[in-house]
Design a protein around this motif. Structure first.
Motif, PDB file in Angstrom:
ATOM      1  N   GLY A  52       0.801  -1.221   0.000  1.00 35.11           N
ATOM      2  CA  GLY A  52       0.000   0.000   0.000  1.00 35.11           C
ATOM      3  C   GLY A  52       0.832   1.268   0.000  1.00 35.11           C
ATOM      4  N   SER A 101      -1.120  -6.852   4.103  1.00 36.34           N
ATOM      5  CA  SER A 101      -1.868  -5.619   4.330  1.00 36.34           C
ATOM      6  C   SER A 101      -2.880  -5.789   5.462  1.00 36.34           C
ATOM      7  CB  SER A 101      -2.587  -5.192   3.045  1.00 36.34           C
ATOM      8  OG  SER A 101      -3.352  -4.034   3.273  1.00 36.34           O
ATOM      9  N   MET A 109      -5.602  -6.584  -0.052  1.00 36.88           N
ATOM     10  CA  MET A 109      -5.038  -6.135  -1.326  1.00 36.88           C
ATOM     11  C   MET A 109      -5.889  -6.647  -2.479  1.00 36.88           C
ATOM     12  SD  MET A 109      -0.926  -6.537  -1.088  1.00 36.88           S
ATOM     13  CE  MET A 109      -0.869  -8.035  -0.125  1.00 36.88           C
ATOM     14  N   GLY A 134       2.347  -6.128  -2.123  1.00 34.54           N
ATOM     15  CA  GLY A 134       2.062  -5.471  -3.392  1.00 34.54           C
ATOM     16  C   GLY A 134       3.152  -5.737  -4.404  1.00 34.54           C
TER      17      GLY A 134
END
Length: 181
Positions: A52, A101, A109, A134
């Motif tokens: 993020g 996350s 995510m 990510g």
């Protein structure tokens, strides 16, 4: 399911640039073997993950392998944590795949570009864990940041270029959680 090069498409230079950076880092580490330690007191190698838009570091000794994100869905028990996305088989071992996350208190995510298979950590309730991120930003040396800078529950470290990243310790990240898998 992401495409085979989905993790590298957004990186500068694409898959070829990523491969060159990884090989250059490996060559640097191999060349340094057996040499007298430099004046690097407090430095340690870490895998840098982007979640993020935030940088997170995991000590290189905790990471068994970085791989493309892939997992199999599984029936979910009612007590299964929201972070669990499924399972992944690697070399005869079953890994519980978790969304980093969500573990860090964020939203799930939409797209994971990297998956880190962690080495087993004594005392954890789940033997083998894979973390979704990510993307990976590579391997870099980190040094402890001043004590005044911190993220709740995770110490901070500085990269050579001055950026700050939260250092994730698997034992600390999972010790307080119960897993229904």
């Amino acid at each position: 399911m992401p495409t085979p090069n989905a993790a590298c498409e957004g990186a500068a230079g694409g898959a070829e640039g990523y491969a060159r950076r990884v090989m250059a880092e490996r060559a640097r580490l191999l060349a340094a073997r057996g040499q007298a330690p430099r004046d690097d007191a407090g430095r340690r190698a870490a895998v840098i993950l982007d979640v993020g838009g935030q940088g997170h570091a995991i000590d290189l000794h905790h990471v068994l392998r970085m791989t493309e994100p892939a997992w199999s869905a599984m029936p979910r028990r009612p007590d299964c944590p929201a972070a669990v996305r499924g399972v992944f088989g690697h070399v005869g071992h079953l890994y519980t795949v978790m969304d980093l996350s969500v573990l860090l208190g964020g939203a799930p995510m939409d797209h994971a570009g990297a998956m880190a298979l962690l080495r087993p950590v004594a005392g954890l309730p789940v033997a083998r864990i894979a973390l979704l991120a990510g993307r990976t930003l590579g391997v870099d040396d980190v040094v402890d940041a001043p004590a005044a800078v911190s993220v709740p529950g995770h110490p901070m470290a500085a990269l050579p270029d001055g950026r700050l990243v939260a250092v994730l310790d698997p034992a600390r990240l999972f010790a307080a959680r119960s897993f229904g898998v």
